[in-house]
Design a protein around this motif. Structure first.
Motif, PDB file in Angstrom:
ATOM      1  N   GLY A 267      79.772 -53.094  88.172  1.00 18.71           N
ATOM      2  CA  GLY A 267      78.943 -51.959  87.797  1.00 18.71           C
ATOM      3  C   GLY A 267      77.675 -52.386  87.091  1.00 18.71           C
ATOM      4  O   GLY A 267      77.260 -53.549  87.145  1.00 18.71           O
ATOM      5  N   ALA A 268      77.067 -51.431  86.414  1.00 15.23           N
ATOM      6  CA  ALA A 268      75.805 -51.680  85.724  1.00 15.23           C
ATOM      7  C   ALA A 268      75.790 -50.937  84.404  1.00 15.23           C
ATOM      8  O   ALA A 268      76.520 -49.956  84.215  1.00 15.23           O
ATOM      9  N   VAL A 269      74.936 -51.378  83.483  1.00 13.77           N
ATOM     10  CA  VAL A 269      74.780 -50.692  82.204  1.00 13.77           C
ATOM     11  C   VAL A 269      73.360 -50.146  82.105  1.00 13.77           C
ATOM     12  O   VAL A 269      72.409 -50.743  82.611  1.00 13.77           O
ATOM     13  N   VAL A 270      73.251 -48.999  81.438  1.00 16.86           N
ATOM     14  CA  VAL A 270      71.970 -48.331  81.252  1.00 16.86           C
ATOM     15  C   VAL A 270      71.787 -48.058  79.762  1.00 16.86           C
ATOM     16  O   VAL A 270      72.710 -47.542  79.104  1.00 16.86           O
ATOM     17  N   THR A 271      70.631 -48.406  79.226  1.00 15.25           N
ATOM     18  CA  THR A 271      70.319 -48.055  77.845  1.00 15.25           C
ATOM     19  C   THR A 271      69.726 -46.651  77.827  1.00 15.25           C
ATOM     20  O   THR A 271      68.843 -46.321  78.619  1.00 15.25           O
ATOM     21  N   ILE A 272      70.218 -45.804  76.910  1.00 11.68           N
ATOM     22  CA  ILE A 272      69.802 -44.408  76.821  1.00 11.68           C
ATOM     23  C   ILE A 272      69.170 -44.181  75.456  1.00 11.68           C
ATOM     24  O   ILE A 272      69.852 -44.226  74.426  1.00 11.68           O
ATOM     25  N   LEU A 273      67.866 -43.949  75.417  1.00 12.00           N
ATOM     26  CA  LEU A 273      67.140 -43.883  74.151  1.00 12.00           C
ATOM     27  C   LEU A 273      67.520 -42.669  73.313  1.00 12.00           C
ATOM     28  O   LEU A 273      67.774 -42.786  72.115  1.00 12.00           O
TER      29      LEU A 273
END
Length: 295
Positions: A267-273
């Motif tokens: 999978g992948a990771v996403v940074t959420i501000l």
């Protein structure tokens, strides 16, 4: 699609870098932290080091050094995984960096960096972006940098309106997101002259009034480009022709960057501000192998 939050105590996170052992490094841009942090495979959080004011994009080389765009008061910083500051570069003396934003290494061993082209202190306070952002004077740039010396070898483009995310495909072509317009541009790095800017796609849906557009992006092993769209609350997926094939919602409206995991979880990771978290998405493909030259 399976998804989960790996860490929810981040402050204005950006630039995730995933390692094969499952550790993930992120930049935290908030004025109260302005640090690089590490999240282990169990979700435990640890601050690693302070590269300077408002660190943004991250990349890692083959010598286990982190490259930080926007550290050291809008400079390019090389940092050890233990947080030690190794080098700081400010760009050409005649035209220093304004807002280093995101980074990518290419197969040729060189580092490519976007510069959003405006003083961040005049553009954003915390998470509040100035209301007249469409009318600001931008001189966004794209640089080709020798990581062994920190020298700028070529300025590939200028005059862009907030260039942001950056990625390189298997053919060695460079992709840059321009947040204000929503465009993704493509450049042929093999050109001996200044590469021509080519519109590859646009990731913005409709006609939003706020600050909405492409942020960080990365290629998957399926050949598709996965782009975090700030203000739109999704990862927009583009095929090799630039067609939008999917929009994957994120847990917040302001995703800033995406990276594929390199350990067994996939999978992948996403940074959420706006949520202050690192979200894992169970994407069906792996990431395209990133170039990590020895420095």
């Amino acid at each position: 699609m399976k998804r989960r939050v790996l860490c929810n105590s981040l402050q204005e996170p950006e630039g995730p870098v995933c390692l094969p052992d499952g550790h993930i490094y992120v930049a935290e841009m908030s004025s109260s932290r302005h640090c690089i942090s590490r999240i282990d495979p169990t979700g435990q959080y640890q601050r690693v080091g302070d590269p300077g004011w408002r660190p943004n994009g991250l990349a890692i080389d083959g010598s286990d050094s982190l490259w930080v765009a926007g550290g050291g008061r809008e400079r390019l910083v090389r940092m050890g995984l233990d947080g030690a500051l190794l080098d700081i570069y400010g760009g050409p003396k005649s035209k220093p960096f304004l807002w280093p934003n995101d980074l990518a290494f290419a197969e040729n061993g060189l580092l490519y960096m976007t510069d959003s082209g405006i003083d961040p202190g005049e553009f954003v306070q915390g998470q509040a972006i100035r209301a007249d952002f469409r009318n600001c004077r931008y001189d966004g740039r794209v640089y080709e940098i020798d990581p062994r010396s920190g020298d700028v070898l070529r300025q590939l483009d200028s005059g862009l309106r907030f260039p942001n995310g950056i990625a390189i495909d298997l053919q060695g072509r460079l992709y840059v997101g321009e947040t204000i317009s929503g465009n993704i541009y493509r450049y042929d790095l093999a050109s001996l002259a200044t590469p021509k800017r080519e519109v590859f796609s646009n990731v913005v849906f409709g006609a939003p009034e706020g600050f909405v557009g492409p942020d960080g992006m990365v290629f998957g092993s399926d050949g598709r480009l996965y782009c975090a769209v700030f203000g739109q609350g999704d990862v927009t997926v583009l095929d090799s022709d630039g067609k939008v094939v999917e929009r994957i919602p994120t847990c917040g409206k302001r995703p800033t960057n995406i990276a594929f995991c390199e350990d067994s979880r996939g999978g992948a990771v996403v940074t959420i501000l706006d949520v202050g978290c690192l979200e894992w998405l169970g994407l069906p493909c792996a990431g395209r192998q990133l170039y990590r030259p020895k420095i």
